[in-house]
Design an enzyme around this catalytic site. Sequence first.
Site, PDB file in Angstrom:
ATOM      1  N   LYS A   1      -3.285   2.401  -2.163  1.00 14.22           N
ATOM      2  CA  LYS A   1      -4.465   2.534  -1.456  1.00 14.22           C
ATOM      3  C   LYS A   1      -4.451   3.968  -0.353  1.00 14.22           C
ATOM      4  O   LYS A   1      -4.018   3.758   0.597  1.00 14.22           O
ATOM      5  CB  LYS A   1      -4.952   1.513  -0.568  1.00 14.22           C
ATOM      6  CG  LYS A   1      -5.305   0.143  -1.221  1.00 14.22           C
ATOM      7  CD  LYS A   1      -6.529   0.548  -1.712  1.00 14.22           C
ATOM      8  CE  LYS A   1      -7.056  -0.806  -2.504  1.00 14.22           C
ATOM      9  NZ  LYS A   1      -8.448  -0.662  -3.028  1.00 14.22           N
TER      10      LYS A   1
ATOM     11  N   ASP B   1       0.826  -1.138  -0.125  1.00 18.79           N
ATOM     12  CA  ASP B   1      -0.134  -0.056  -0.042  1.00 18.79           C
ATOM     13  C   ASP B   1       1.050   1.170   0.037  1.00 18.79           C
ATOM     14  O   ASP B   1       1.934   1.153   0.339  1.00 18.79           O
ATOM     15  CB  ASP B   1      -0.778  -0.007   1.379  1.00 18.79           C
ATOM     16  CG  ASP B   1      -2.212  -0.708   0.963  1.00 18.79           C
ATOM     17  OD1 ASP B   1      -2.493  -1.447  -0.153  1.00 18.79           O
ATOM     18  OD2 ASP B   1      -2.861  -0.893   1.970  1.00 18.79           O
TER      19      ASP B   1
ATOM     20  N   MET C   1      -9.967   8.790   8.417  1.00 20.91           N
ATOM     21  CA  MET C   1     -10.394   9.250   7.165  1.00 20.91           C
ATOM     22  C   MET C   1     -11.641  10.007   7.156  1.00 20.91           C
ATOM     23  O   MET C   1     -12.789  10.073   6.648  1.00 20.91           O
ATOM     24  CB  MET C   1     -10.820   7.983   6.211  1.00 20.91           C
ATOM     25  CG  MET C   1      -9.805   7.005   5.959  1.00 20.91           C
ATOM     26  SD  MET C   1     -10.197   5.359   5.246  1.00 20.91           S
ATOM     27  CE  MET C   1     -10.840   4.514   6.625  1.00 20.91           C
TER      28      MET C   1
END
Length: 270
Positions: free
Chosen positions: A67, A45, A184
Amino acid sequence: MTAPTALSSSLPGRCTLVGAGPGDPELLTLKALKAIQGATLLLVDDLVSPEIVAHAPATARVVYVGKRGGCQSTPQAFIEKLMLQAVQEGEQVVRLKGGDPFIFGRGGEEVEHLRTAGVEVDVVNGITAGLAGLSSLGAPLTHRDHAHGVVFITGHAKPGDAGTDWQALAATARAAKLTLVIYMGVSSAEHITAGLQAGGLPAHTPAAIIQHASLAQQRHAITTLGELPATLHAQQLGSPSVLVVGDVVRGVAQWALQPEAAAAAQALAG
Protein backbone atom coordinates in the site's frame (compact mmCIF):
# COMPACT_ATOMS: atom_id res chain seq x y z
CA MET A 1 -31.47 -2.33 4.78
CA THR A 2 -29.77 -5.43 6.12
CA ALA A 3 -28.85 -5.23 9.78
CA PRO A 4 -25.16 -5.81 10.63
CA THR A 5 -24.30 -9.29 11.78
CA ALA A 6 -23.86 -9.53 15.53
CA LEU A 7 -20.24 -9.66 16.66
CA SER A 8 -19.17 -13.17 17.47
CA SER A 9 -16.63 -14.22 20.05
CA SER A 10 -17.00 -17.87 19.05
CA LEU A 11 -14.70 -17.61 16.03
CA PRO A 12 -11.37 -19.37 16.62
CA GLY A 13 -9.25 -16.48 15.37
CA ARG A 14 -8.93 -12.79 16.05
CA CYS A 15 -7.80 -9.69 14.18
CA THR A 16 -5.88 -6.68 15.42
CA LEU A 17 -5.18 -3.56 13.39
CA VAL A 18 -1.79 -2.30 14.51
CA GLY A 19 -0.22 1.07 13.80
CA ALA A 20 3.51 0.59 13.23
CA GLY A 21 4.22 4.30 13.53
CA PRO A 22 6.12 6.44 11.01
CA GLY A 23 9.00 4.02 10.57
CA ASP A 24 11.46 4.35 13.43
CA PRO A 25 11.24 1.01 15.31
CA GLU A 26 11.76 2.80 18.63
CA LEU A 27 8.47 4.66 18.14
CA LEU A 28 6.51 1.41 18.22
CA THR A 29 4.19 1.22 21.24
CA LEU A 30 4.46 -1.59 23.78
CA LYS A 31 0.90 -2.64 22.98
CA ALA A 32 1.75 -2.88 19.28
CA LEU A 33 4.85 -4.93 20.09
CA LYS A 34 2.79 -7.36 22.17
CA ALA A 35 0.27 -7.81 19.36
CA ILE A 36 2.99 -8.46 16.78
CA GLN A 37 4.70 -10.99 19.03
CA GLY A 38 1.41 -12.88 19.42
CA ALA A 39 0.55 -13.05 15.73
CA THR A 40 0.38 -16.17 13.61
CA LEU A 41 -0.25 -14.15 10.44
CA LEU A 42 0.87 -10.61 9.63
CA LEU A 43 -0.52 -8.68 6.68
CA VAL A 44 2.04 -5.92 6.24
CA ASP A 45 1.96 -2.63 4.33
CA ASP A 46 4.98 -1.51 2.31
CA LEU A 47 5.87 1.41 4.56
CA VAL A 48 6.42 -0.75 7.66
CA SER A 49 10.14 -1.07 8.44
CA PRO A 50 11.76 -4.55 8.43
CA GLU A 51 12.99 -4.00 12.01
CA ILE A 52 9.38 -3.88 13.18
CA VAL A 53 8.34 -6.97 11.24
CA ALA A 54 11.32 -8.75 12.81
CA HIS A 55 9.47 -8.76 16.15
CA ALA A 56 7.05 -11.37 14.78
CA PRO A 57 7.52 -14.98 15.93
CA ALA A 58 9.67 -17.14 13.67
CA THR A 59 6.65 -19.38 13.12
CA ALA A 60 4.39 -16.54 11.94
CA ARG A 61 3.53 -16.11 8.28
CA VAL A 62 4.26 -12.66 6.88
CA VAL A 63 2.36 -11.51 3.81
CA TYR A 64 3.19 -8.15 2.24
CA VAL A 65 0.11 -6.41 0.87
CA GLY A 66 1.67 -3.34 -0.68
CA LYS A 67 0.00 0.00 0.00
CA ARG A 68 2.09 2.87 -1.30
CA GLY A 69 0.85 5.99 -3.06
CA GLY A 70 1.64 6.08 -6.77
CA CYS A 71 2.53 2.38 -6.93
CA GLN A 72 0.63 -0.78 -7.71
CA SER A 73 -1.17 -1.94 -4.59
CA THR A 74 -2.95 -5.07 -3.45
CA PRO A 75 -6.69 -4.49 -3.96
CA GLN A 76 -8.41 -3.50 -0.72
CA ALA A 77 -11.19 -6.06 -1.24
CA PHE A 78 -8.60 -8.84 -1.50
CA ILE A 79 -6.91 -7.75 1.74
CA GLU A 80 -10.23 -7.75 3.57
CA LYS A 81 -11.02 -11.20 2.19
CA LEU A 82 -7.65 -12.51 3.44
CA MET A 83 -8.26 -11.06 6.89
CA LEU A 84 -11.69 -12.59 7.24
CA GLN A 85 -10.65 -15.99 5.92
CA ALA A 86 -7.64 -16.14 8.24
CA VAL A 87 -9.72 -15.32 11.32
CA GLN A 88 -12.26 -17.97 10.38
CA GLU A 89 -9.39 -20.47 10.11
CA GLY A 90 -8.21 -19.66 13.63
CA GLU A 91 -5.31 -17.34 12.89
CA GLN A 92 -4.23 -14.53 15.21
CA VAL A 93 -4.14 -11.90 12.49
CA VAL A 94 -2.23 -8.64 12.78
CA ARG A 95 -2.90 -6.11 10.05
CA LEU A 96 0.27 -4.05 10.31
CA LYS A 97 0.01 -0.54 8.92
CA GLY A 98 2.40 2.38 8.74
CA GLY A 99 1.51 5.31 10.97
CA ASP A 100 -1.92 4.96 12.57
CA PRO A 101 -4.58 2.60 11.18
CA PHE A 102 -7.30 5.22 11.53
CA ILE A 103 -5.46 8.15 9.92
CA PHE A 104 -5.58 7.62 6.16
CA GLY A 105 -4.76 3.95 6.65
CA ARG A 106 -8.16 2.62 5.49
CA GLY A 107 -8.49 0.97 8.87
CA GLY A 108 -12.07 2.17 9.15
CA GLU A 109 -13.04 0.25 6.02
CA GLU A 110 -11.40 -2.93 7.28
CA VAL A 111 -13.07 -2.71 10.68
CA GLU A 112 -16.47 -2.17 9.06
CA HIS A 113 -15.98 -5.16 6.76
CA LEU A 114 -14.94 -7.51 9.56
CA ARG A 115 -17.58 -6.36 12.02
CA THR A 116 -20.29 -6.81 9.40
CA ALA A 117 -19.06 -10.41 9.06
CA GLY A 118 -19.30 -10.87 12.82
CA VAL A 119 -15.58 -10.56 13.61
CA GLU A 120 -14.34 -8.63 16.61
CA VAL A 121 -11.47 -6.28 15.84
CA ASP A 122 -8.94 -4.67 18.16
CA VAL A 123 -7.15 -1.47 17.16
CA VAL A 124 -3.73 -0.39 18.40
CA ASN A 125 -2.91 3.20 17.55
CA GLY A 126 0.44 4.28 16.17
CA ILE A 127 2.24 7.60 15.88
CA THR A 128 1.22 9.17 12.60
CA ALA A 129 3.80 10.64 10.20
CA GLY A 130 2.13 14.05 10.30
CA LEU A 131 3.00 14.34 13.98
CA ALA A 132 6.40 12.68 13.85
CA GLY A 133 7.56 14.67 10.83
CA LEU A 134 7.43 18.20 12.20
CA SER A 135 8.34 17.02 15.71
CA SER A 136 11.57 15.59 14.30
CA LEU A 137 12.48 19.13 13.22
CA GLY A 138 11.90 20.48 16.70
CA ALA A 139 8.65 22.30 15.97
CA PRO A 140 5.11 21.69 17.27
CA LEU A 141 1.90 21.30 15.31
CA THR A 142 0.09 23.59 17.73
CA HIS A 143 1.35 26.61 19.62
CA ARG A 144 -0.65 29.04 21.71
CA ASP A 145 0.80 31.99 19.77
CA HIS A 146 0.72 30.53 16.27
CA ALA A 147 -1.85 27.73 15.91
CA HIS A 148 -5.04 27.01 17.80
CA GLY A 149 -5.52 23.63 16.14
CA VAL A 150 -4.35 21.24 13.47
CA VAL A 151 -6.03 19.64 10.47
CA PHE A 152 -4.88 16.29 9.08
CA ILE A 153 -6.03 16.10 5.48
CA THR A 154 -5.34 14.00 2.41
CA GLY A 155 -4.17 15.45 -0.88
CA HIS A 156 -5.24 12.31 -2.72
CA ALA A 157 -8.98 12.07 -3.33
CA LYS A 158 -10.88 8.81 -3.73
CA PRO A 159 -11.61 8.07 -7.42
CA GLY A 160 -14.81 9.83 -8.37
CA ASP A 161 -14.58 12.19 -5.41
CA ALA A 162 -14.11 15.90 -6.05
CA GLY A 163 -11.68 16.04 -3.15
CA THR A 164 -10.95 18.89 -0.76
CA ASP A 165 -12.13 22.42 -1.38
CA TRP A 166 -8.72 23.98 -0.75
CA GLN A 167 -9.99 27.53 -1.02
CA ALA A 168 -12.61 26.96 1.68
CA LEU A 169 -10.06 25.19 3.87
CA ALA A 170 -7.61 28.06 3.50
CA ALA A 171 -10.20 30.59 4.62
CA THR A 172 -10.98 28.49 7.70
CA ALA A 173 -7.30 27.87 8.48
CA ARG A 174 -6.49 31.56 8.31
CA ALA A 175 -9.47 32.62 10.41
CA ALA A 176 -8.99 29.91 13.07
CA LYS A 177 -5.15 29.85 13.03
CA LEU A 178 -4.86 26.19 12.04
CA THR A 179 -1.85 24.15 11.01
CA LEU A 180 -2.46 22.10 7.86
CA VAL A 181 -0.82 18.67 7.65
CA ILE A 182 -1.29 17.25 4.16
CA TYR A 183 -0.73 13.56 3.47
CA MET A 184 -0.24 12.20 -0.06
CA GLY A 185 -0.04 15.70 -1.48
CA VAL A 186 3.20 15.60 -3.45
CA SER A 187 1.68 14.82 -6.85
CA SER A 188 -1.01 17.50 -6.38
CA ALA A 189 1.21 20.14 -4.77
CA GLU A 190 0.66 22.78 -7.46
CA HIS A 191 -3.12 22.37 -7.32
CA ILE A 192 -3.13 22.41 -3.52
CA THR A 193 -0.93 25.47 -3.12
CA ALA A 194 -2.86 27.39 -5.78
CA GLY A 195 -6.14 26.62 -4.00
CA LEU A 196 -4.81 27.57 -0.58
CA GLN A 197 -3.50 30.88 -1.87
CA ALA A 198 -6.75 31.58 -3.71
CA GLY A 199 -8.54 30.98 -0.41
CA GLY A 200 -6.54 33.61 1.40
CA LEU A 201 -3.41 31.93 2.78
CA PRO A 202 -0.51 34.24 1.86
CA ALA A 203 2.27 32.97 -0.36
CA HIS A 204 4.75 33.77 2.43
CA THR A 205 3.07 31.33 4.85
CA PRO A 206 5.80 29.02 6.23
CA ALA A 207 5.78 25.44 4.95
CA ALA A 208 7.75 22.25 5.48
CA ILE A 209 8.17 19.07 3.47
CA ILE A 210 9.24 15.95 5.36
CA GLN A 211 10.03 12.77 3.45
CA HIS A 212 10.47 9.38 5.19
CA ALA A 213 9.61 10.92 8.57
CA SER A 214 11.58 9.44 11.52
CA LEU A 215 13.69 7.11 9.37
CA ALA A 216 17.45 7.25 8.88
CA GLN A 217 16.87 8.40 5.29
CA GLN A 218 14.59 11.26 6.32
CA ARG A 219 14.97 14.39 4.22
CA HIS A 220 13.20 17.70 4.59
CA ALA A 221 13.00 21.20 3.23
CA ILE A 222 11.75 24.44 4.77
CA THR A 223 10.07 26.86 2.40
CA THR A 224 6.95 28.98 1.93
CA LEU A 225 3.53 28.08 0.57
CA GLY A 226 4.18 29.94 -2.66
CA GLU A 227 7.51 28.21 -3.22
CA LEU A 228 6.41 24.74 -2.10
CA PRO A 229 6.02 23.11 -5.57
CA ALA A 230 9.32 24.57 -6.78
CA THR A 231 11.06 23.38 -3.61
CA LEU A 232 9.71 19.86 -4.08
CA HIS A 233 11.15 19.82 -7.59
CA ALA A 234 14.47 21.48 -6.74
CA GLN A 235 15.13 19.24 -3.73
CA GLN A 236 13.80 16.15 -5.55
CA LEU A 237 11.53 15.27 -2.65
CA GLY A 238 8.82 12.72 -3.35
CA SER A 239 6.53 10.23 -1.69
CA PRO A 240 6.10 9.33 1.07
CA SER A 241 6.13 12.90 2.33
CA VAL A 242 3.95 15.08 4.51
CA LEU A 243 3.45 18.76 3.79
CA VAL A 244 2.99 21.10 6.76
CA VAL A 245 1.66 24.60 6.20
CA GLY A 246 1.36 27.18 8.96
CA ASP A 247 3.15 29.63 11.20
CA VAL A 248 4.32 26.83 13.52
CA VAL A 249 6.96 25.99 10.90
CA ARG A 250 8.78 29.12 12.07
CA GLY A 251 9.73 27.00 15.10
CA VAL A 252 12.10 25.00 12.89
CA ALA A 253 15.63 26.30 13.39
CA GLN A 254 16.43 26.28 9.67
CA TRP A 255 13.51 28.62 8.96
CA ALA A 256 15.61 31.64 9.93
CA LEU A 257 18.34 30.50 7.54
CA GLN A 258 16.15 30.29 4.43
CA PRO A 259 16.63 33.06 1.82
CA GLU A 260 12.88 33.71 1.73
CA ALA A 261 12.51 33.76 5.53
CA ALA A 262 13.53 37.38 6.00
CA ALA A 263 10.97 38.58 3.47
CA ALA A 264 8.31 36.30 4.95
CA ALA A 265 9.03 37.49 8.48
CA GLN A 266 8.78 41.10 7.32
CA ALA A 267 5.44 40.37 5.63
CA LEU A 268 4.14 38.63 8.75
CA ALA A 269 5.21 41.58 10.90
CA GLY A 270 3.79 44.19 8.56
